[in-house]
Design an enzyme around this catalytic site. Structure first.
Site, PDB file in Angstrom:
ATOM      1  N   HIS A  93       0.873  11.840 -10.242  1.00 22.50           N
ATOM      2  CA  HIS A  93       1.403  11.278 -11.478  1.00 22.50           C
ATOM      3  C   HIS A  93       0.328  10.771 -12.442  1.00 22.50           C
ATOM      4  CE1 HIS A  93       1.081   7.456  -9.259  1.00 22.50           C
ATOM      5  NE2 HIS A  93       1.194   6.828 -10.415  1.00 22.50           N
ATOM      6  N   HIS A  94      -0.938  10.707 -12.006  1.00 24.46           N
ATOM      7  CA  HIS A  94      -2.010  10.346 -12.942  1.00 24.46           C
ATOM      8  C   HIS A  94      -2.910  11.530 -13.284  1.00 24.46           C
ATOM      9  CE1 HIS A  94      -1.219   6.121 -13.479  1.00 24.46           C
ATOM     10  NE2 HIS A  94      -1.013   6.007 -12.171  1.00 24.46           N
TER      11      HIS A  94
ATOM     12  N   HIS B  49      -4.472   4.262  -5.673  1.00 31.56           N
ATOM     13  CA  HIS B  49      -3.055   4.082  -5.354  1.00 31.56           C
ATOM     14  C   HIS B  49      -2.289   5.410  -5.292  1.00 31.56           C
ATOM     15  CE1 HIS B  49      -2.231   4.250  -9.752  1.00 31.56           C
ATOM     16  NE2 HIS B  49      -0.999   4.568  -9.397  1.00 31.56           N
TER      17      HIS B  49
ATOM     18  N   LYS C 225       0.554   1.160  -4.831  1.00 31.88           N
ATOM     19  CA  LYS C 225      -0.003  -0.100  -5.367  1.00 31.88           C
ATOM     20  C   LYS C 225       0.164  -1.249  -4.382  1.00 31.88           C
ATOM     21  CE  LYS C 225       0.097   0.710 -10.338  1.00 31.88           C
ATOM     22  NZ  LYS C 225       0.801   0.399 -11.588  1.00 31.88           N
TER      23      LYS C 225
ATOM     24  N   ASP D 173       4.591   4.755  -7.623  1.00 28.30           N
ATOM     25  CA  ASP D 173       3.532   3.736  -7.543  1.00 28.30           C
ATOM     26  C   ASP D 173       3.573   2.937  -6.243  1.00 28.30           C
ATOM     27  OD1 ASP D 173       1.834   4.024  -9.674  1.00 28.30           O
ATOM     28  OD2 ASP D 173       3.002   2.752 -11.031  1.00 28.30           O
TER      29      ASP D 173
HETATM   30 FE   LIG Z   1       0.473   4.914 -11.021  1.00 31.56          FE
HETATM   31 FE   LIG Z   2       5.431   2.596 -13.570  1.00 29.99          FE
END
Ligand SMILES: [Fe+2]
Ligand SMILES: [Fe+2]
Length: 259
Positions: A162-163, A136, A111, A108
């Site tokens: 990861h999404h 992100h 972000k 992440d």
């Molecule tokens: Fe994420």
């Molecule tokens: Fe996380």
């Protein structure tokens, strides 16, 4: 006689000289090999230190991004160790699993580029806000993907994917099934589970069994069934690992290579 001596003398002298030369050359060669060995070791140590400093810097940046959601900073440490344990349970080599322990916590990092107004919004996001939020993954990939060091290549792959969802409805590229790198499928599962067990601005933490049931409900939808099954099978060990990380109060330095 003289002739004989005269013939022998130069040969003896040549042999003597050549012996001396051999010895001197051998000593010189030995010294050169020792010097090269030392230089090689020093070069490798310097490269390791650079990679470690690079990793530490990017972990700190990930931590800065994560502080927006988690003021303890332990979430990313748990993600690393849980991802490693899950990779091992799925039969990945210890070296691969270890690399994922170091790479997954940076998923992440993107972000850092998401405005707080979106990241910390208590209510549901509007479609344009959702778009900003979803960016992100690609921001993370572009931060991490500028290195040829395998650890950062893996981290970039995890950040980008990861999404993605197993059923192909995720983002940013709507990849499905095995098109999604296994490292990202593993990270997605441990991130989902661990995040549910944390307090958020908009809800309280879920109990472990509740979070597990929510994970299982996404089996074959958001998540790879094989990865979910491995998590469920190793659930007691995963929970024990989480508890021990919390009890020890490990910080991100636990994710770095031992010196
Ligand atoms: Fe994420
Ligand atoms: Fe996380």
């Amino acid at each position: 006689m003289n002739t004989v001596l005269g013939e022998r003398a130069p040969r003896a002298a040549t042999a003597y000289a050549s012996n001396c030369f051999d010895e001197a050359a051998a000593a010189q060669m030995e010294q050169l090999v020792a010097d090269f060995g030392r230089m090689y070791r020093e070069r490798n140590e310097a490269l390791e230190q650079i990679a470690r400093a690079h990793h530490e810097c990017l972990l700190r940046l990930s931590l800065a991004a994560d502080f927006k959601d988690d003021d303890t900073g332990v979430h990313i440490v748990r993600i690393g160790f849980l991802a490693e344990a899950l990779a091992l349970a799925l039969g990945e080599s210890p070296a691969q699993a270890r690399m994922l322990r170091k790479a997954a916590p940076m998923h992440d990092i993107g972000k850092i580029g998401t405005p707080d107004a979106v990241l910390k919004k208590a209510g549901p996001l509007t479609p344009p806000e959702r778009e900003v939020m979803n960016r992100h993954a690609e921001i993370g990939e572009s931060i991490l993907g500028r290195s040829r060091i395998p650890l950062f290549e893996l981290a970039a792959l995890v950040a980008l994917n990861h999404h993605e969802r197993f059923d192909g409805t995720g983002y940013p590229n709507r990849r499905a099934g095995a098109q999604i790198p296994l490292a990202a499928r593993i990270t997605a599962v441990v991130d989902f589970y661990d995040a549910l067990t944390m307090d958020r601005v908009y809800r309280k933490a879920f109990a472990p069994q509740e979070a597990l049931a929510m994970l299982v409900a996404e089996r074959g939808k958001a998540f790879d069934p094989r990865v979910v099954d491995a998590f469920v099978e190793g659930f007691a060990a995963m929970e024990a690992l989480r508890q021990s990380i919390n009890a020890q109060g490990l910080d991100f330095r636990a994710l770095l290579d031992e010196q």
